[in-house]
Design a protein around this motif. Structure first.
Motif, PDB file in Angstrom:
ATOM      1  N   ILE A 281      -3.696 -11.673  -0.851  1.00 25.47           N
ATOM      2  CA  ILE A 281      -3.565 -11.342   0.610  1.00 25.47           C
ATOM      3  C   ILE A 281      -1.971 -11.564   0.373  1.00 25.47           C
ATOM      4  CG2 ILE A 281      -2.391 -12.165   3.304  1.00 25.47           C
ATOM      5  CD1 ILE A 281      -5.516 -13.473   2.602  1.00 25.47           C
ATOM      6  N   GLN A 282      -1.129 -12.023  -0.160  1.00 23.39           N
ATOM      7  CA  GLN A 282      -0.128 -11.924  -0.641  1.00 23.39           C
ATOM      8  C   GLN A 282       0.692 -10.801  -1.412  1.00 23.39           C
ATOM      9  OE1 GLN A 282       2.146 -15.417  -3.052  1.00 23.39           O
ATOM     10  NE2 GLN A 282       3.748 -15.061  -1.993  1.00 23.39           N
ATOM     11  N   ALA A 283       0.264 -10.235  -2.121  1.00 29.15           N
ATOM     12  CA  ALA A 283       0.211  -8.815  -3.093  1.00 29.15           C
ATOM     13  C   ALA A 283      -0.017  -8.307  -2.160  1.00 29.15           C
ATOM     14  CB  ALA A 283      -0.735  -9.702  -4.636  1.00 29.15           C
ATOM     15  N   LEU A 284      -1.432  -7.806  -1.259  1.00 34.37           N
ATOM     16  CA  LEU A 284      -1.330  -6.317  -0.978  1.00 34.37           C
ATOM     17  C   LEU A 284      -0.458  -5.733   0.306  1.00 34.37           C
ATOM     18  CD1 LEU A 284      -5.364  -6.944  -0.584  1.00 34.37           C
ATOM     19  CD2 LEU A 284      -3.940  -5.294  -1.547  1.00 34.37           C
ATOM     20  N   GLY A 285       0.821  -7.272   0.528  1.00 32.89           N
ATOM     21  CA  GLY A 285       1.523  -7.405   1.715  1.00 32.89           C
ATOM     22  C   GLY A 285       2.818  -6.628   1.345  1.00 32.89           C
ATOM     23  N   THR A 286       2.438  -6.453  -0.349  1.00 33.09           N
ATOM     24  CA  THR A 286       4.179  -6.520  -0.358  1.00 33.09           C
ATOM     25  C   THR A 286       4.222  -5.321  -0.237  1.00 33.09           C
ATOM     26  OG1 THR A 286       3.186  -6.357  -2.989  1.00 33.09           O
ATOM     27  CG2 THR A 286       4.005  -7.914  -2.761  1.00 33.09           C
ATOM     28  N   ASP A 287       5.638  -4.521  -0.797  1.00 34.72           N
ATOM     29  CA  ASP A 287       5.928  -3.049  -0.566  1.00 34.72           C
ATOM     30  C   ASP A 287       5.884  -1.820  -1.587  1.00 34.72           C
ATOM     31  OD1 ASP A 287       7.262  -3.208   1.736  1.00 34.72           O
ATOM     32  OD2 ASP A 287       8.954  -3.583   1.199  1.00 34.72           O
ATOM     33  N   ALA A 288       5.970  -3.047  -3.524  1.00 31.68           N
ATOM     34  CA  ALA A 288       5.303  -2.493  -4.512  1.00 31.68           C
ATOM     35  C   ALA A 288       4.501  -2.007  -4.947  1.00 31.68           C
ATOM     36  CB  ALA A 288       6.106  -4.065  -5.202  1.00 31.68           C
ATOM     37  N   VAL A 289       3.046  -3.594  -3.755  1.00 28.82           N
ATOM     38  CA  VAL A 289       1.642  -2.496  -4.483  1.00 28.82           C
ATOM     39  C   VAL A 289       1.565  -1.650  -3.182  1.00 28.82           C
ATOM     40  CG1 VAL A 289      -1.063  -3.901  -3.486  1.00 28.82           C
ATOM     41  CG2 VAL A 289       0.972  -5.032  -4.509  1.00 28.82           C
ATOM     42  N   LYS A 290       1.758  -1.936  -1.482  1.00 29.24           N
ATOM     43  CA  LYS A 290       1.311  -0.511  -1.261  1.00 29.24           C
ATOM     44  C   LYS A 290       2.217   1.063  -1.191  1.00 29.24           C
ATOM     45  CE  LYS A 290       2.591  -3.602   3.097  1.00 29.24           C
ATOM     46  NZ  LYS A 290       3.116  -3.713   4.668  1.00 29.24           N
ATOM     47  N   THR A 291       3.670   0.652  -2.664  1.00 25.15           N
ATOM     48  CA  THR A 291       3.810   1.817  -3.213  1.00 25.15           C
ATOM     49  C   THR A 291       2.697   2.411  -4.035  1.00 25.15           C
ATOM     50  OG1 THR A 291       6.401   1.252  -2.709  1.00 25.15           O
ATOM     51  CG2 THR A 291       6.050   3.321  -4.132  1.00 25.15           C
ATOM     52  N   ARG A 292       2.558   2.024  -4.440  1.00 25.61           N
ATOM     53  CA  ARG A 292       1.532   2.148  -5.845  1.00 25.61           C
ATOM     54  C   ARG A 292       0.389   2.065  -5.877  1.00 25.61           C
ATOM     55  NH1 ARG A 292       2.032  -1.714 -11.170  1.00 25.61           N
ATOM     56  NH2 ARG A 292       1.056  -0.456 -11.771  1.00 25.61           N
ATOM     57  N   PHE A 293      -0.468   2.040  -4.485  1.00 27.78           N
ATOM     58  CA  PHE A 293      -1.350   2.288  -3.982  1.00 27.78           C
ATOM     59  C   PHE A 293      -1.402   3.941  -3.341  1.00 27.78           C
ATOM     60  CE2 PHE A 293      -4.480  -1.486  -3.157  1.00 27.78           C
ATOM     61  CZ  PHE A 293      -5.061  -2.077  -4.185  1.00 27.78           C
ATOM     62  N   ALA A 294      -0.572   3.476  -2.666  1.00 28.73           N
ATOM     63  CA  ALA A 294      -0.096   5.113  -1.670  1.00 28.73           C
ATOM     64  C   ALA A 294      -0.239   6.007  -3.465  1.00 28.73           C
ATOM     65  CB  ALA A 294       1.413   5.458  -1.623  1.00 28.73           C
ATOM     66  N   ALA A 295       0.278   5.621  -3.954  1.00 23.84           N
ATOM     67  CA  ALA A 295       0.290   6.954  -5.189  1.00 23.84           C
ATOM     68  C   ALA A 295      -1.549   7.521  -5.754  1.00 23.84           C
ATOM     69  CB  ALA A 295       0.956   6.337  -6.241  1.00 23.84           C
ATOM     70  N   LEU A 296      -2.143   6.460  -5.231  1.00 26.16           N
ATOM     71  CA  LEU A 296      -3.665   6.394  -5.864  1.00 26.16           C
ATOM     72  C   LEU A 296      -3.825   7.125  -4.159  1.00 26.16           C
ATOM     73  CD1 LEU A 296      -3.996   2.792  -7.506  1.00 26.16           C
ATOM     74  CD2 LEU A 296      -3.306   5.071  -8.517  1.00 26.16           C
ATOM     75  N   SER A 297      -3.363   7.702  -3.290  1.00 25.76           N
ATOM     76  CA  SER A 297      -3.901   7.710  -2.004  1.00 25.76           C
ATOM     77  C   SER A 297      -4.812   6.532  -1.702  1.00 25.76           C
ATOM     78  CB  SER A 297      -4.569   8.950  -2.303  1.00 25.76           C
ATOM     79  OG  SER A 297      -4.148  10.294  -2.390  1.00 25.76           O
ATOM     80  N   VAL A 298      -4.648   5.991  -1.834  1.00 24.57           N
ATOM     81  CA  VAL A 298      -5.415   4.158  -1.063  1.00 24.57           C
ATOM     82  C   VAL A 298      -4.998   4.013   0.208  1.00 24.57           C
ATOM     83  CG1 VAL A 298      -7.161   4.881  -2.860  1.00 24.57           C
ATOM     84  CG2 VAL A 298      -5.672   3.087  -2.879  1.00 24.57           C
ATOM     85  N   GLU A 299      -5.100   2.733   0.887  1.00 22.44           N
ATOM     86  CA  GLU A 299      -4.032   2.007   1.483  1.00 22.44           C
ATOM     87  C   GLU A 299      -4.937   0.838   0.949  1.00 22.44           C
ATOM     88  OE1 GLU A 299      -4.339   2.620   5.319  1.00 22.44           O
ATOM     89  OE2 GLU A 299      -3.396   4.751   5.380  1.00 22.44           O
ATOM     90  N   PRO A 300      -4.191  -0.390   1.261  1.00 30.51           N
ATOM     91  CA  PRO A 300      -4.357  -1.559   1.496  1.00 30.51           C
ATOM     92  C   PRO A 300      -5.440  -2.161   2.158  1.00 30.51           C
ATOM     93  CG  PRO A 300      -1.963  -1.576   1.015  1.00 30.51           C
ATOM     94  CD  PRO A 300      -2.607   0.060   1.145  1.00 30.51           C
ATOM     95  N   VAL A 301      -6.039  -2.966   1.873  1.00 30.40           N
ATOM     96  CA  VAL A 301      -6.594  -3.704   3.492  1.00 30.40           C
ATOM     97  C   VAL A 301      -7.030  -5.216   3.098  1.00 30.40           C
ATOM     98  CG1 VAL A 301      -9.195  -3.784   4.174  1.00 30.40           C
ATOM     99  CG2 VAL A 301      -8.391  -1.647   3.418  1.00 30.40           C
ATOM    100  N   VAL A 302      -5.739  -5.510   4.479  1.00 32.65           N
ATOM    101  CA  VAL A 302      -5.757  -7.314   3.954  1.00 32.65           C
ATOM    102  C   VAL A 302      -6.742  -7.962   4.862  1.00 32.65           C
ATOM    103  CG1 VAL A 302      -4.445  -9.293   5.080  1.00 32.65           C
ATOM    104  CG2 VAL A 302      -3.259  -7.242   2.983  1.00 32.65           C
ATOM    105  N   SER A 303      -8.199  -8.580   4.278  1.00 35.39           N
ATOM    106  CA  SER A 303      -9.385  -9.170   4.666  1.00 35.39           C
ATOM    107  C   SER A 303     -10.083 -10.346   4.062  1.00 35.39           C
ATOM    108  CB  SER A 303     -10.340  -7.910   4.753  1.00 35.39           C
ATOM    109  OG  SER A 303     -11.590  -8.545   5.748  1.00 35.39           O
ATOM    110  N   GLY A 304      -9.930 -11.723   4.906  1.00 36.53           N
ATOM    111  CA  GLY A 304     -10.182 -12.834   4.375  1.00 36.53           C
ATOM    112  C   GLY A 304     -11.677 -12.995   3.549  1.00 36.53           C
ATOM    113  N   ARG A 305     -12.022 -13.693   2.739  1.00 39.62           N
ATOM    114  CA  ARG A 305     -13.359 -14.041   2.440  1.00 39.62           C
ATOM    115  C   ARG A 305     -14.399 -14.261   3.449  1.00 39.62           C
ATOM    116  NH1 ARG A 305     -12.812 -20.088  -0.349  1.00 39.62           N
ATOM    117  NH2 ARG A 305     -11.299 -19.705   0.779  1.00 39.62           N
TER     118      ARG A 305
END
Length: 332
Positions: A281-305
């Protein structure tokens, strides 16, 4: 029919993040023998280079220093992801994870010989990413809109063709769902992957297709393909002016290609799962991961177990209805 991955309530996400991180940083510390105690392996049931593989590699890089152990990605492609999923389900080393996707809930319904059960054999860790499909037609097609496509399909039942990346894939099932929802008949044409399909689609040998955004974005920009709609909950920034299927009155066609992180059932202690969930959850909320995912044309999805487990169950039920309604069988 169950709906696809829904929009995430911002307040709920923030609360989940706060609680998860608190669970990591408060209370008893992590002892030297706490999970993980050795290298963590993420099995990706596809060949290198796809969305699930790329997402897994981003997470491996981000999670390794947080976990204090190396995190490696192992590609185990084959049988529409079933080989990799089975390998993960059978792993008992306590340090194996799976980057699952839509296919893992589709395959057991499509093929009775596949023996794994998602709920029985896996513990959910959390959702990772989502990616829309794009409904496209050749640039030279006279079909200029979703309404045109439905009208043409009704006027000439069975003559329009929908190319897909293989029998039982998300592209195939979405086209079949389109036929159900619009009460039309479009003939599905399977190919051995999107790379094999695209030349025929661009040339007009195939009428349309529901394809992954990264595969078609360059062809849309160059004018070789025309985008009629996207399957995501919200419009896609890269495709300005292209409507969502929901906005066109087709909420049941809101389909997302998704990736989720899972662990073989019972192999990671509860404390380890809680820690991994919090770090994800923490990783998916970071700007770094959001930027790298955007380059892959995917969006982070935060959802618990728990929510992730419910989503996988709903997805399995959803596609089971389509497969049974259309009489779809696995390739022999």
């Amino acid at each position: 029919m169950n709906q696809p991955l829904a929009r995430v309530n911002r307040r709920t996400v923030l609360s989940a993040v706060a609680l998860a991180l608190a669970a990591v940083h408060t209370g008893r510390g992590w002892a030297a023998d706490a999970w993980p105690s050795k290298t963590v392996r993420i099995i990706v049931p596809f060949a290198p280079g796809g969305g699930a593989d790329s997402s897994a590699r981003v997470l491996a890089e981000v999670l390794a220093p947080k976990l204090g152990q190396s995190v490696i990605v192992e590609n185990r492609p084959g049988a529409g992801s079933a080989i990799g999923v089975m390998a993960a389900a059978q792993s008992k080393d306590g340090h194996t994870l799976l980057m699952g996707s839509n296919s893992m809930v589709i395959n057991p319904v499509l093929n009775p010989s596949i023996t794994y059960d998602v709920a029985r054999d896996f513990d959910a860790v959390g959702m990772v990413s989502a990616q829309p499909l794009v409904l496209v037609v050749p640039a030279a097609s006279k079909i200029a809109s979703f309404v045109d496509l439905v009208a043409e399909a009704k006027a000439r039942p069975g003559t329009l063709t929908a190319g897909n990346s293989g029998n039982g894939t998300l592209a195939h099932l979405t086209a079949e769902l389109f036929s159900i929802q619009t009460q039309t008949t479009i003939t599905s044409v399977p190919y051995k992957g999107e790379s094999a399909l695209l030349p025929d689609l661009i040339a007009g040998l195939v009428s349309c297709g529901f394809l992954n955004l990264p595969s078609v974005i360059a062809h849309i920009r160059s004018g070789r393909l025309r985008a009629l709609a996207v399957s995501s909950p919200a419009p896609v920034a890269e495709l300005s002016g292209v409507p969502t299927l929901r906005s066109l009155g087709q909420p049941s066609l809101e389909v997302q290609g998704w990736a989720a992180l899972l662990a073989p059932k019972g192999t990671i202690p509860k404390e380890g799962l809680a820690r991994l969930e919090a770090l994800l959850i923490q990783a998916l909320g970071t700007d770094a991961v959001k930027t790298r995912f955007a380059a892959l044309s995917v969006e982070p999805v935060v959802s618990g177990r728990d929510a992730t487990a419910q989503h996988l169950k709903a997805e399995g039920a959803r596609w089971q209805q389509v497969i049974k309604a259309r009489g779809i069988k696995a390739d022999s």
